[in-house]
Design a protein around this motif. Structure first.
Motif, short mmCIF file in Angstrom:
data_model
loop_
_atom_site.label_atom_id
_atom_site.label_comp_id
_atom_site.label_asym_id
_atom_site.label_seq_id
_atom_site.Cartn_x
_atom_site.Cartn_y
_atom_site.Cartn_z
N ALA A 195 -2.66 -1.77 5.37
CA ALA A 195 -3.22 -0.69 4.50
C ALA A 195 -3.43 0.40 5.17
N THR A 208 0.81 -1.26 -0.04
CA THR A 208 -0.06 -0.16 -0.02
C THR A 208 0.82 1.35 -0.18
N ALA A 220 -1.72 4.27 4.94
CA ALA A 220 -2.27 5.44 4.63
C ALA A 220 -1.92 6.52 5.61
N TYR A 237 0.95 4.37 -2.80
CA TYR A 237 1.16 5.99 -2.42
C TYR A 237 2.15 6.61 -2.94
N TYR A 285 -8.13 1.70 -2.30
CA TYR A 285 -9.15 0.85 -1.54
C TYR A 285 -8.65 -0.50 -1.52
N ALA A 286 -8.94 -0.76 -0.13
CA ALA A 286 -8.17 -2.20 0.38
C ALA A 286 -9.30 -3.46 0.83
N LEU A 333 -7.69 6.28 2.88
CA LEU A 333 -7.72 4.91 2.54
C LEU A 333 -9.47 4.52 2.56
#
Length: 396
Positions: A270, A248, A274, A252, A260-261, A281
Motif C-alpha cells: 500500500a 491500492t 501511494a 488511487y 487507509y490501510a 496513505l
C-alpha cells in the motif's frame, strides 16, 4: 519513475506487522480501559477479586518478565512492548527481564515453563500466535500472575482468574484516521484533488477484526462530511504485498485521494502504491513513517499518519494498575484513546503536511471520543449484513 517493492523493507515491515492489524479481536463494547466481563462493576465476588491479585502484597518492587514471540528490533509491535517494560523500570522501580523467543515456536513452551517456575510477579506475553499456549500455562500455574496483550483471555481455560487480558479499541484509532482523511480533502494539498470527494480503504481480510477498522474509519469520515464516498477493497491475505500494492493502486486510479490501510504484513504494498501514485496513505498499528524515514525517505513522505496501537503505554498502564490494585488478573481490559493506547501518529511528517487548523480539529474530536460525546461503532456489535450495508451505503 514507478517504484518497485523493496524486498528488504517488505521483510522488515512484515516482521513488525506480524502481531498487528488482523491479529487481535478488539472488545465489542465498553468504555476505555473497561472490562468486558464486568457489567455494572458489581458482578464479581469480592473474594474472587481479592484472589485475582490487585496490588503488591509486599513493599518490594514488582518483578516483570516479557516473553517476546519473535525478536526485538522490529521498530514496531515488539519494540513498543519492550518500551513499556523499560517504562516500568523507570517509573515503578520494577525489576524486569525480556526474553526473545525468536521464531522457533517449538521453544516457546519451554520458555513459558521456565519463567513460571521462577519468582516473577507478572509474566507478560502476546499476541494471537501464543494465546492458546499462554492460557494453558496460566491454567497449569494458578499461583502465578500473567498478562496477555492484544487479545482477550478465555476464562473458560484460565479458570483461576490469574491472567489479565489487555486489548485495544482499534475502532477509535480508525475513527481518527477517517476524520483526518476527510478533513484533508479540503486542505489544498497538492497531492489531493479537492473536486473528488472520494477516499479508499484496503484491508487484509473481510473479517470482523479488520472490519472493526472499517466501521471506525467510515464513521469518522461521515462525522466530518457525510457526502464523501469510500471505495473498499480486501487483499484476501495478511501477507500478499504484491496484491496489496495492486489493489491500492487501483483505488488511487479510481479516484481515491487518500487510502487507509489496515493491511497487516502486506502494508508495504500500500505504501509503494501511494508513492507511485503520489498520493497519501494512512497506515495502521505502527508508525510506518518512522520505520521508513531514514532508510527510504521518499517512500516515507507519503505516509500521512498511522492509526497506532501504543502497546508499551498499555502494558505500563496495566502493570501500574495491578500494582496499585485498580486492575486485576481476572478481567479483560480494553484500552483506547483515553489511555494513549490507540491514536494517530503525530510525527514530523504529520506536523509538516497536516495544516494547523486540521491538527487542532483532530485534538478536539479526540477529546470528544474520550469524553463519550462521540461514540464509535464497532463491527463486533454488527452483523455481517449490517457491515456490508454501511460499506455499500458509502460507495461512489
Amino acid at each position: 519513475m514507478r517504484r518497485k517493492i523493496s524486498l528488504v523493507l517488505a521483510a522488515a515491515i512484515a516482521a513488525a506487522s506480524l502481531a498487528g492489524c488482523g491479529g487481535s479481536k478488539p472488545a465489542a463494547e465498553g468504555t476505555q480501559a473497561e472490562s468486558k466481563n464486568q457489567e455494572a462493576g458489581e458482578t464479581k465476588e469480592t473474594k474472587k477479586a481479592e484472589e485475582a491479585g490487585g496490588g503488591q502484597e509486599s513493599g518490594d518492587p514488582i518483578k516483570v518478565v516479557y516473553l517476546v514471540n519473535g525478536n526485538l528490533g522490529d521498530k514496531g509491535f515488539y519494540d513498543s512492548a519492550a518500551s513499556g517494560i523499560k517504562m516500568m523500570e523507570e517509573k515503578l522501580g520494577a525489576e524486569t527481564k525480556i526474553i526473545e523467543m525468536g521464531r522457533d515456536e517449538t521453544s516457546y513452551e519451554g520458555n513459558y515453563l521456565d519463567v513460571s517456575e521462577q519468582d516473577w510477579d507478572m509474566i507478560i506475553s502476546g499476541t494471537w500466535s501464543v494465546k492458546e499456549l499462554a492460557e494453558e500455562i496460566a491454567a497449569q500455574f494458578p499461583e502465578k500472575k500473567y498478562m496477555f496483550f492484544d487479545g482477550e483471555v478465555d476464562y473458560g481455560v484460565v479458570v483461576d482468574g490469574n491472567m489479565m487480558g489487555v486489548n485495544y479499541f482499534s475502532n477509535q484509532g480508525a475513527f481518527m484516521a477517517g476524520c483526518l482523511a476527510a478533513s484533508m480533502l479540503e486542505s489544498g494539498d497538492e497531492k489531493i484533488d479537492a473536486s473528488k470527494k472520494v477516499l479508499g480503504f484496503v484491508g487484509s481480510m473481510d473479517t470482523a477484526n479488520i472490519n472493526d477498522f472499517l466501521v471506525g474509519y467510515l464513521e469518522g469520515i461521515r462525522y466530518v462530511d457525510p457526502e464523501i464516498k469510500v471505495m473498499t477493497s480486501y487483499v484476501g491475505s495478511f501477507e500478499d504485498v504484491s496484491k496489496c500494492m495492486e489493489m491500492t493502486t487501483q483505488l488511487y486510479n479510481q479516484g481515491a485521494q487518500i487510502v487507509y490501510a489496515p493491511a497487516s504484513q502486506s502494508i508495504l504494498g500500500a505504501v509503494t502504491a501511494a508513492s507511485n501514485s503520489n498520493k497519501y496513505l494512512i497506515a495502521c498499528d505502527q508508525d510506518i513513517y518512522a520505520q521508513l524515514a531514514e532508510s527510504d525517505p521518499d517512500l516515507a513522505q507519503v505516509v500521512l499518519s498511522s492509526s497506532l496501537k501504543n502497546v508499551g503505554d498499555s502494558l505500563f498502564t496495566a502493570v501500574e494498575g495491578f500494582v496499585n490494585g485498580t486492575m486485576t488478573t481476572d478481567q479483560n481490559y480494553t484500552m483506547g484513546l483515553d489511555s494513549g493506547a490507540v491514536g494517530l501518529a503525530k510525527n514530523e511528517n504529520y506536523e509538516a503536511n497536516v495544516p494547523e487548523d486540521i491538527r487542532k480539529e483532530m485534538e478536539e474530536i479526540e477529546a470528544k471520543v474520550i469524553s463519550g460525546e462521540i461514540k464509535v461503532g464497532t463491527a463486533f456489535q454488527m452483523s455481517t449484513e449490517e457491515v456490508a450495508a454501511l460499506r455499500d451505503e458509502m460507495k461512489p
